[in-house]
Write a protein that holds these residues in place. Sequence first.
Motif, PDB file in Angstrom:
ATOM      1  N   ALA A 164       0.962  -1.005  -0.279  1.00  0.00           N
ATOM      2  CA  ALA A 164       0.154  -0.510  -0.181  1.00  0.00           C
ATOM      3  C   ALA A 164       1.094   1.642  -0.116  1.00  0.00           C
ATOM      4  CB  ALA A 164      -1.001   0.084   1.489  1.00  0.00           C
ATOM      5  N   GLU A 165       0.778   2.069  -0.931  1.00  0.00           N
ATOM      6  CA  GLU A 165       1.318   2.736  -1.450  1.00  0.00           C
ATOM      7  C   GLU A 165       1.285   4.715   0.250  1.00  0.00           C
ATOM      8  OE1 GLU A 165       1.756   4.744  -5.638  1.00  0.00           O
ATOM      9  OE2 GLU A 165      -0.321   5.387  -4.161  1.00  0.00           O
ATOM     10  N   ILE A 166       1.838   4.935   0.507  1.00  0.00           N
ATOM     11  CA  ILE A 166       2.247   5.627   1.022  1.00  0.00           C
ATOM     12  C   ILE A 166       1.175   6.875   1.418  1.00  0.00           C
ATOM     13  CG2 ILE A 166       3.404   7.779   2.906  1.00  0.00           C
ATOM     14  CD1 ILE A 166       5.203   5.384   3.825  1.00  0.00           C
ATOM     15  N   CYS A 167       0.180   7.642   2.823  1.00  0.00           N
ATOM     16  CA  CYS A 167      -0.824   8.361   2.256  1.00  0.00           C
ATOM     17  C   CYS A 167      -1.242   8.899   3.779  1.00  0.00           C
ATOM     18  CB  CYS A 167      -2.206   7.295   1.450  1.00  0.00           C
ATOM     19  SG  CYS A 167      -2.955   6.507   2.852  1.00  0.00           S
ATOM     20  N   ASP A 168      -2.539   9.927   3.667  1.00  0.00           N
ATOM     21  CA  ASP A 168      -2.463  10.668   5.014  1.00  0.00           C
ATOM     22  C   ASP A 168      -3.027   9.668   5.706  1.00  0.00           C
ATOM     23  OD1 ASP A 168      -3.869  10.111   2.976  1.00  0.00           O
ATOM     24  OD2 ASP A 168      -4.893  12.255   3.014  1.00  0.00           O
ATOM     25  N   ASP A 169      -2.874   8.447   5.479  1.00  0.00           N
ATOM     26  CA  ASP A 169      -3.286   7.752   6.760  1.00  0.00           C
ATOM     27  C   ASP A 169      -2.579   6.812   6.784  1.00  0.00           C
ATOM     28  OD1 ASP A 169      -6.120   8.284   6.185  1.00  0.00           O
ATOM     29  OD2 ASP A 169      -6.387   6.706   4.558  1.00  0.00           O
ATOM     30  N   THR A 170      -1.451   7.304   6.531  1.00  0.00           N
ATOM     31  CA  THR A 170      -0.424   5.959   6.739  1.00  0.00           C
ATOM     32  C   THR A 170       0.528   6.221   8.678  1.00  0.00           C
ATOM     33  OG1 THR A 170       0.435   6.003   5.014  1.00  0.00           O
ATOM     34  CG2 THR A 170       2.176   5.265   6.379  1.00  0.00           C
ATOM     35  N   VAL A 171       0.426   5.674   9.205  1.00  0.00           N
ATOM     36  CA  VAL A 171       1.227   5.470  10.517  1.00  0.00           C
ATOM     37  C   VAL A 171       2.257   4.838  10.997  1.00  0.00           C
ATOM     38  CG1 VAL A 171      -1.286   6.314  11.826  1.00  0.00           C
ATOM     39  CG2 VAL A 171      -0.624   3.876  11.400  1.00  0.00           C
TER      40      VAL A 171
ATOM     41  N   GLU B 141       9.412   2.721   0.224  1.00  0.00           N
ATOM     42  CA  GLU B 141       8.504   3.325   1.289  1.00  0.00           C
ATOM     43  C   GLU B 141       7.583   2.290   1.470  1.00  0.00           C
ATOM     44  OE1 GLU B 141       9.899   6.892   3.535  1.00  0.00           O
ATOM     45  OE2 GLU B 141      11.349   4.810   3.704  1.00  0.00           O
ATOM     46  N   PHE B 142       6.549   2.235   1.824  1.00  0.00           N
ATOM     47  CA  PHE B 142       4.981   1.792   2.156  1.00  0.00           C
ATOM     48  C   PHE B 142       4.457   1.309   3.284  1.00  0.00           C
ATOM     49  CE2 PHE B 142       7.234  -2.413   2.661  1.00  0.00           C
ATOM     50  CZ  PHE B 142       6.825  -2.341   3.760  1.00  0.00           C
ATOM     51  N   SER B 143       3.052   1.986   3.107  1.00  0.00           N
ATOM     52  CA  SER B 143       2.718   1.950   4.850  1.00  0.00           C
ATOM     53  C   SER B 143       2.779   0.345   5.200  1.00  0.00           C
ATOM     54  CB  SER B 143       1.216   2.045   4.296  1.00  0.00           C
ATOM     55  OG  SER B 143       1.109   3.616   3.554  1.00  0.00           O
ATOM     56  N   ALA B 144       3.014   0.445   6.602  1.00  0.00           N
ATOM     57  CA  ALA B 144       3.558  -0.524   7.272  1.00  0.00           C
ATOM     58  C   ALA B 144       2.035  -0.597   7.578  1.00  0.00           C
ATOM     59  CB  ALA B 144       4.757  -0.333   7.519  1.00  0.00           C
TER      60      ALA B 144
END
Lengths: 192, 252
Positions: A143-150, A158-161
């Motif tokens: 999942a790409e980094i976005c404003d919901d990424t924590v 770099e991706f959304s863990a």
Amino acid sequence: MIAIVKYNAGNIKSVQNSLNRMGYASVVTDDPQTLMEAEKVIFPGVGEASSAMRYLQERGLDEVIINLKQPVLGICLGMQLMCKQSEEGDTKGFGIFNSVVKRFPTTVRVPHMGWNDFTEIRDPLFRNVERSDNTYFVHGYYAEICDDTVAVCNYGVEFSAALQKNNFYGVQFHPEKSATVGNEILKNFLEL
Amino acid sequence: MLKRRIIPCLDIKNGRTVKGINFLNIRDAGDPVELAKRYVEEGADELVFLDITATEEKRDTLVELVERIASKINIPFTVGGGINSVNDVARMLNAGADKVSINSSAVQSPELITEIANRFGSQSVVVAIDTKKTNTEWKVFVRGGKTETALTTVEWAKKAVALGAGEILLTSMNNDGTKEGFALEITEEVSKAVNVPIIASGGAGSKEDFKSLFTKTTATGGLAASIFHYGEIPISKLKEYLRTNKIPVRCN
């Protein structure tokens, strides 16, 4: 009671085993009423996105999950299905998280399999967890980094863990297979 | 950064742990669940359980064992040995295994790799390759290393990955049981030829052997049995050593 969403994806039992070891009672179910009444809902899974989504839609489980009001934790494929869109089988997701799921570039070995750390983490899911702590990942799409990424992990890109929006949480790694660090993250979710 | 993995392998016969030396002369050494728990506490990154009897009548015993393991440990594990069909795979994964490894059955029916990958995802299929250098070529052996095939190792690895294997577990029969180090050359040859994780196996005898594996090849993991098994090298000490030598390993 914790409800674990039952569908045609693998590794659902591992989540229940993990909750058992931590002393939490849980039920694996695809009954909408049970899901809606649960204290917390876990939406796990490994497998292929489009066939999983088709299965959920056929049973109306997509609508049930989208409308849940209690804390919901998507794990691995579960998290990816909660995103906007996935390149895997060109699948439209639930659209909860503002992220697009893409295939890893050919510059890295796929699947991303093994223990990796974080370049960024945020509470409450990562309370008492360090960026240098490792969790177990196994996935070919990210999942790409976005404003919901924590939480952010690096593997070629770099991706959304982890993602979070309102009552919805998602982790790309498998907390149920990530030894003590995984337990800590599951505990943070279960104590929300 | 993705960590290099240390993977203890437990050979299972009739629900007990054993270790073959050069695939022969098996010695008994304990309860698999207890040993697995000990490895997890010591910092193992993953476990492999290889059922070396795996006859049909023993299959139920193995399923029960897999269920017991899954309820007790919280790291990923692979089960292999005598898996011949998608139905066998389903039983292992439903019992709680994360991956299955297939060896002779994949050589015999390569389409099995694709069937498993399509149904459960590539990440659940490990293709195990037993290889031995005969004259100048690394060849694939099956049936517990007893039967030579016409396949060369690199070509078979490439084909297995093209068919859907998510990982390759490469065992050098020349090195297995010798404790003289991993087969670095063939490991790197296979690793360069495919784009999935490679686990090297056979020959680990010292901490230095793992260091060589991770500095001289791009293998993502190292598998061993006896050195962990008999407590010759505690996993925690091995990882400390690797970390001191700047090899990324998980130490939490």
